[in-house]
Design a protein around this motif. Structure first.
Motif, mmCIF file in Angstrom:
data_model
loop_
_atom_site.group_PDB
_atom_site.id
_atom_site.type_symbol
_atom_site.label_atom_id
_atom_site.label_comp_id
_atom_site.label_asym_id
_atom_site.label_seq_id
_atom_site.Cartn_x
_atom_site.Cartn_y
_atom_site.Cartn_z
ATOM 1 N N LEU A 161 0.826 -1.204 0.000
ATOM 2 C CA LEU A 161 0.000 0.000 0.000
ATOM 3 C C LEU A 161 0.862 1.256 0.000
ATOM 4 C CD1 LEU A 161 -2.880 -0.967 2.478
ATOM 5 C CD2 LEU A 161 -3.057 -0.622 0.015
ATOM 6 N N MET A 162 1.914 1.269 0.813
ATOM 7 C CA MET A 162 2.795 2.435 0.862
ATOM 8 C C MET A 162 3.512 2.630 -0.466
ATOM 9 S SD MET A 162 2.339 3.849 3.737
ATOM 10 C CE MET A 162 3.719 4.994 3.690
ATOM 11 N N ALA A 163 3.949 1.525 -1.078
ATOM 12 C CA ALA A 163 4.634 1.633 -2.371
ATOM 13 C C ALA A 163 3.689 2.164 -3.437
ATOM 14 C CB ALA A 163 5.196 0.270 -2.774
ATOM 15 N N GLN A 164 2.445 1.684 -3.426
ATOM 16 C CA GLN A 164 1.468 2.169 -4.402
ATOM 17 C C GLN A 164 1.147 3.641 -4.185
ATOM 18 O OE1 GLN A 164 0.305 0.322 -6.930
ATOM 19 N NE2 GLN A 164 -0.771 2.129 -7.705
ATOM 20 N N GLN A 165 1.082 4.071 -2.926
ATOM 21 C CA GLN A 165 0.828 5.479 -2.646
ATOM 22 C C GLN A 165 1.976 6.348 -3.149
ATOM 23 O OE1 GLN A 165 0.083 6.253 1.468
ATOM 24 N NE2 GLN A 165 -0.398 8.437 1.133
ATOM 25 N N THR A 166 3.222 5.895 -2.956
ATOM 26 C CA THR A 166 4.378 6.657 -3.441
ATOM 27 C C THR A 166 4.368 6.751 -4.961
ATOM 28 O OG1 THR A 166 5.649 5.887 -1.535
ATOM 29 C CG2 THR A 166 6.892 6.782 -3.399
ATOM 30 N N ALA A 167 4.037 5.631 -5.619
ATOM 31 C CA ALA A 167 3.970 5.638 -7.083
ATOM 32 C C ALA A 167 2.871 6.575 -7.565
ATOM 33 C CB ALA A 167 3.730 4.215 -7.590
ATOM 34 N N ASN A 168 1.756 6.599 -6.860
ATOM 35 C CA ASN A 168 0.669 7.505 -7.248
ATOM 36 C C ASN A 168 1.091 8.965 -7.102
ATOM 37 O OD1 ASN A 168 -1.019 5.350 -7.818
ATOM 38 N ND2 ASN A 168 -1.939 5.324 -5.756
ATOM 39 N N GLU A 169 1.852 9.261 -6.054
ATOM 40 C CA GLU A 169 2.322 10.633 -5.869
ATOM 41 C C GLU A 169 3.258 11.048 -7.008
ATOM 42 O OE1 GLU A 169 4.065 10.755 -2.045
ATOM 43 O OE2 GLU A 169 2.133 10.751 -0.957
ATOM 44 N N HIS A 170 4.163 10.137 -7.416
ATOM 45 C CA HIS A 170 5.061 10.439 -8.539
ATOM 46 C C HIS A 170 4.282 10.671 -9.823
ATOM 47 C CE1 HIS A 170 8.811 9.978 -6.416
ATOM 48 N NE2 HIS A 170 8.499 8.731 -6.006
ATOM 49 N N MET A 172 1.193 11.770 -10.049
ATOM 50 C CA MET A 172 0.508 13.050 -9.941
ATOM 51 C C MET A 172 1.479 14.202 -10.227
ATOM 52 S SD MET A 172 -2.693 12.633 -9.355
ATOM 53 C CE MET A 172 -3.119 14.267 -8.807
ATOM 54 N N HIS A 173 2.719 14.109 -9.736
ATOM 55 C CA HIS A 173 3.718 15.151 -10.001
ATOM 56 C C HIS A 173 4.041 15.224 -11.486
ATOM 57 C CE1 HIS A 173 6.971 17.900 -9.118
ATOM 58 N NE2 HIS A 173 7.833 17.104 -9.801
ATOM 59 N N SER A 174 4.159 14.052 -12.122
ATOM 60 C CA SER A 174 4.454 14.028 -13.557
ATOM 61 C C SER A 174 3.298 14.616 -14.354
ATOM 62 C CB SER A 174 4.729 12.594 -13.994
ATOM 63 O OG SER A 174 4.926 12.532 -15.389
ATOM 64 N N ILE A 175 2.085 14.322 -13.932
ATOM 65 C CA ILE A 175 0.915 14.858 -14.633
ATOM 66 C C ILE A 175 0.872 16.376 -14.510
ATOM 67 C CG2 ILE A 175 -1.609 14.939 -14.568
ATOM 68 C CD1 ILE A 175 -1.548 11.943 -13.838
ATOM 69 N N LYS A 176 1.206 16.900 -13.339
ATOM 70 C CA LYS A 176 1.223 18.357 -13.168
ATOM 71 C C LYS A 176 2.264 19.008 -14.081
ATOM 72 C CE LYS A 176 -0.464 18.466 -8.412
ATOM 73 N NZ LYS A 176 -0.139 18.808 -7.005
#
Length: 225
Positions: A161-170, A172-176
């Motif tokens: 879960l923590m790894a998936q959350q970190t990947a989701n944050e990356h 989101m940053h790339s999308i921005k």
């Protein structure tokens, strides 16, 4: 019948044995003479005895005849009382029998009601049993379908879960960042080749507009001169 104040006639004493003589073959005249010489109270008692003899149905005014008639009446009265007592006893027995019959009838009615209730309960139990069997059958069918369509799901842990959350944050940053790059094109398509082609077309249209403006200005100047 004569009243006590009247003189009795010879017909009232027809049951008294006649006394022959005195010039009368039946003795009736002699008897009437004897009765007429009696005192009024004696005549009244004699008349009363005659009435009693008529009621008792005796032909002789002797005491034995009265006694026999009274005994017969007493015997009849006793028989009547015995018959009445028997009738009363029979009535009591019939009433007891009626009460017993009514009690048995109530028992039979209560048993019939109970049997009907038991029968209805048995029918309802059979219906419930049938419904239960149908539901169990449906449950087995649903379980079989679930087992057929079920897939193996991976085990989820806290680390995943923590790894998936970190990947989701990356992501989101790339999308921005990409959104910022898209805004830099100011309405141009994000493809560079398409953007160049659209920019070239826009410049050609701009040159045509400039040339059109120059011609219009020349025509206006010519018309003024």
């Amino acid at each position: 019948m004569t009243t006590p104040s009247e003189n009795p006639t010879s017909s009232n004493f027809r049951r008294v044995p006649p006394s022959p003589g005195f010039g009368d073959p039946t003795g009736a005249g002699h008897l009437d003479g004897l009765v007429s010489t009696l005192k009024p109270e004696v005549q009244e008692r004699l008349d009363l005895l005659t009435r009693v003899a008529d009621l008792l149905g005796i032909d002789d005014l002797a005491f034995s005849s009265y006694a026999s008639a009274i005994i017969r009446l007493s015997a009849r009265e006793q028989d009547s009382r015995q018959g009445l007592n028997r009738l009363i006893l029979v009535e009591c027995e019939l009433q007891n029998h009626l009460a017993t019959t009514m009690h048995e009838e109530r028992l039979i009615e209560s048993w019939m009601v109970r049997l009907d209730q038991d029968l209805a309960a048995k029918e309802s139990m059979s219906v419930i049993q049938n419904r239960r069997e149908a539901m169990l059958k449906k449950a087995k069918e649903y379980r079989t379908l679930l087992e057929a369509i079920s897939t193996d799901t991976p085990a989820i842990t806290f680390e995943t879960l923590m790894a998936q959350q970190t990947a989701n944050e990356h992501k989101m940053h790339s999308i921005k960042e990409k959104h910022a790059q898209v805004k830099a094109f100011k309405g141009l398509p994000p493809n560079l080749a398409l953007a160049r082609q659209q920019l070239k077309s826009a410049r050609a249209a701009q040159m045509e507009l400039i040339q059109l403006r120059e011609r219009l200005l020349g025509q206006m100047a010519a018309s003024v001169i």
